[in-house]
Design a protein around this motif. Structure first.
Motif, short mmCIF file in Angstrom:
data_model
loop_
_atom_site.label_atom_id
_atom_site.label_comp_id
_atom_site.label_asym_id
_atom_site.label_seq_id
_atom_site.Cartn_x
_atom_site.Cartn_y
_atom_site.Cartn_z
N GLN A 130 0.82 -1.22 -0.14
CA GLN A 130 0.15 0.10 -0.21
C GLN A 130 0.90 1.25 0.07
O GLN A 130 0.18 2.28 -0.15
CB GLN A 130 -0.86 0.09 1.37
CG GLN A 130 -1.99 -1.28 1.22
CD GLN A 130 -2.88 -0.97 0.21
OE1 GLN A 130 -3.49 -0.12 -0.32
NE2 GLN A 130 -3.08 -2.02 -0.67
N VAL A 131 2.28 1.19 0.02
CA VAL A 131 3.20 2.06 0.28
C VAL A 131 4.00 2.25 -0.96
O VAL A 131 4.74 1.13 -1.13
CB VAL A 131 3.86 2.15 1.79
CG1 VAL A 131 4.74 3.06 1.84
CG2 VAL A 131 3.15 2.12 2.79
N ALA A 132 4.17 3.59 -1.66
CA ALA A 132 5.00 3.42 -2.94
C ALA A 132 6.29 3.26 -2.75
O ALA A 132 6.97 2.29 -3.31
CB ALA A 132 4.75 4.75 -3.45
N GLU A 133 6.83 3.83 -1.67
CA GLU A 133 8.38 3.45 -1.37
C GLU A 133 8.52 2.22 -1.14
O GLU A 133 9.48 1.52 -1.76
CB GLU A 133 8.86 4.28 -0.19
CG GLU A 133 10.37 4.00 0.21
CD GLU A 133 11.31 4.72 -0.59
OE1 GLU A 133 12.54 4.39 -0.63
OE2 GLU A 133 10.89 5.61 -1.49
N LEU B 234 10.92 5.46 -8.05
CA LEU B 234 11.63 5.10 -9.09
C LEU B 234 12.97 5.60 -9.32
O LEU B 234 14.01 4.97 -9.82
CB LEU B 234 10.66 4.61 -10.34
CG LEU B 234 9.49 3.83 -9.97
CD1 LEU B 234 8.41 3.87 -11.15
CD2 LEU B 234 9.90 2.29 -10.16
N GLY B 235 12.70 6.82 -9.36
CA GLY B 235 14.01 7.61 -9.86
C GLY B 235 15.23 7.32 -8.84
O GLY B 235 16.30 7.16 -9.34
N ARG B 236 14.97 7.54 -7.34
CA ARG B 236 15.82 6.97 -6.42
C ARG B 236 16.45 5.78 -6.48
O ARG B 236 17.69 5.63 -6.33
CB ARG B 236 15.27 7.17 -5.05
CG ARG B 236 14.88 8.83 -4.74
CD ARG B 236 14.72 8.74 -3.27
NE ARG B 236 13.54 8.12 -2.66
CZ ARG B 236 12.35 8.67 -2.84
NH1 ARG B 236 12.08 9.78 -3.27
NH2 ARG B 236 11.26 7.82 -2.37
N HIS B 237 15.69 4.67 -6.71
CA HIS B 237 16.31 3.41 -6.70
C HIS B 237 16.40 2.88 -7.95
O HIS B 237 17.30 1.67 -8.15
CB HIS B 237 15.09 2.34 -6.04
CG HIS B 237 14.89 2.99 -4.46
ND1 HIS B 237 15.53 2.48 -3.47
CD2 HIS B 237 13.67 3.56 -3.96
CE1 HIS B 237 15.18 3.15 -2.45
NE2 HIS B 237 13.80 3.47 -2.69
N LEU B 238 16.24 3.29 -9.10
CA LEU B 238 16.65 2.91 -10.28
C LEU B 238 17.97 3.73 -11.08
O LEU B 238 18.54 3.23 -12.18
CB LEU B 238 15.46 2.69 -11.51
CG LEU B 238 14.75 1.69 -11.07
CD1 LEU B 238 13.31 1.82 -12.08
CD2 LEU B 238 15.29 0.39 -11.23
N ILE C 89 18.43 4.78 -14.63
CA ILE C 89 17.91 4.21 -15.87
C ILE C 89 16.47 4.95 -16.20
O ILE C 89 15.66 5.00 -15.40
CB ILE C 89 17.59 2.64 -15.23
CG1 ILE C 89 18.99 2.03 -14.86
CG2 ILE C 89 16.95 2.01 -16.20
CD1 ILE C 89 18.58 0.65 -14.26
N PRO C 90 16.45 4.99 -17.57
CA PRO C 90 15.14 5.50 -18.05
C PRO C 90 14.01 4.66 -17.63
O PRO C 90 13.91 3.48 -17.86
CB PRO C 90 15.19 5.53 -19.54
CG PRO C 90 16.82 5.54 -19.98
CD PRO C 90 17.33 4.81 -18.77
N VAL C 91 12.98 5.20 -17.21
CA VAL C 91 11.61 4.55 -16.90
C VAL C 91 10.29 5.14 -17.57
O VAL C 91 10.24 6.28 -17.70
CB VAL C 91 11.19 4.55 -15.13
CG1 VAL C 91 10.06 3.91 -15.02
CG2 VAL C 91 12.39 4.29 -14.53
#
Length: 388
Positions: free
Chosen positions: A21-24, A59-63, A66-68
């Motif tokens: 339920q949590v995005a992070e 997604l930006g922090r953890h990838l 890498i383009p998403v």
């Protein structure tokens, strides 16, 4: 099930999936599933319950650069088959894929000349690798009502390059849908991805509907809003309910899923799916509609048998796909669940290694359609002969 089907994970795609339920938390767990792959890009298919801005930021922090690309969805096709609450990440390895992308914003009203020119420029700048294959992917805001012209414009601009895609969803809320590009979530927008790969691929697209009953005529419509006010000269919802054999009060997404309208063009039927019915008995559709169109009521046939048959693919060597990227209409999923076929269909999708999302519409080689399965089957690269 065909004996050629191979069990297990794809060799040319890394998959991350998480339910939270949590995005992070969802992003962290899904990224862990990518197994540290060296990705050219990642496709992210986001469930409706996750906050989209928090998800994109995570997604930006953890990838890490890498383009998403991707979108919000009306459901996901994961390693478990059909799901509704899973964040799905698909990582395409650098060794086998190259890409270039473009965001089209402020789609409504659409400027076909500007979109066509921008797409052509992107294609000209995208360097071609000798012996590799090319295709294009589209992800569009599923509520922008511009996908019909967008798909046809890109088909012309890209000179017939095979093009596949889907419209973003929001879990049947029909409130707001997003596409992902450049580290942000966008509405009233679409993303074009030019893709090059040394893998072989085959495009596929199918539905399970046949025309039934007599033809009907749209006698009052607002094409820009995809809204129909009259069918056969009668209030649209009243006439539609009469045609399908129920009362107006009984009209529901389940009824719409099983009873779409079909438009015949060049000896082929294209589905015009019903989105909803308003209080004034108008019907909103998920694809282009207009005054004077002649439609026929559609009725579904053997959905499981059709799915198994159409996904029974092989290359010239008789080998099955390594994986299939799938864009499957949300109304198909709704019909499947209404008929309590979730488990057998999910089993077929798992064994065929289909991954993707449930859409508010599909794009296939210049046409925007509804209630279909559109996909790209990727096969292992063929050995190349040495020039001695």
């Amino acid at each position: 099930m065909n004996e050629r089907v191979k069990e297990g994970k794809p060799h040319y795609l890394s998959i991350g999936r998480a339910v939270s339920q949590v995005a992070e938390d969802a992003v962290v767990r899904a990224v862990e599933g990518l197994e540290g792959s060296q990705a050219c890009f990642v496709l992210a298919f986001v469930p409706a319950h996750l906050d989209i801005d928090e998800t994109v930021a995570a997604l930006g922090r953890h990838l890490r650069g890498i383009p998403v690309y991707g979108c919000t969805t009306a459901g996901q096709i994961t390693t478990q088959g059909y799901e509704s609450d899973a964040l799905l990440l698909l990582a395409f390895p650098k060794e086998h894929f190259r890409c270039a992308s473009l965001l089209f914003s402020d789609l409504a009203p659409i400027s076909a000349p500007a979109i066509g020119a921008a797409a052509q420029k992107l294609a000209e700048k995208f360097r071609h690798t000798v012996g590799w294959n090319r295709l294009a992917l589209i992800f569009a805001d599923g509520l922008c009502k511009q996908e019909d012209l967008l798909a046809s414009t890109l088909e012309t601009a890209l000179d017939g390059l095979p093009t596949f895609g889907g419209s973003a969803g929001d879990g049947f809320r029909f409130e707001r849908t997003f596409v992902l590009h450049g580290g942000r979530a966008h509405t009233d927008a679409a993303v074009l991805i030019l893709l090059e790969t040394d893998l072989e691929f085959q495009g596929l697209g199918f539905d399970h509907f046949l025309p039934v009953g007599r033809q009907v005529v749209i006698t009052g419509a607002d094409p820009e809003e995809r809204r129909v006010y009259e069918i056969n000269g009668a209030p649209a919802a009243l006439e539609y309910a009469r045609l399908v054999g129920c009362s107006v009060d009984q009209l529901s997404p389940e009824i719409f899923a099983e009873n779409p309208m079909l438009l015949r063009h060049n000896r082929k039927y294209y589905i015009r799916a019903v989105r909803n019915v308003s209080e004034n008995h108008a019907i909103s559709f998920l694809a282009a509609i207009d005054d004077g169109l002649i439609l026929t009521l559609g009725r579904g046939q053997a959905i499981i048998e059709t799915l198994e048959s159409e996904l029974d693919l092989a290359n010239d060597n008789g080998n099955p796909p390594d994986f299939i990227l799938g864009f499957d209409c949300a109304l198909r999923k709704l019909e499947i669940e209404q008929k309590q076929l979730h488990e057998p269909v999910s089993g077929i999708l798992r064994k065929r290694r289909v991954f993707g999302f449930n859409t508010y519409g599909e794009q296939n080689s210049g046409v925007h359609i509804n209630q279909t399965f559109v996909g790209v089957a990727f096969f292992e690269p063929q050995p190349r002969a040495l020039n001695l």
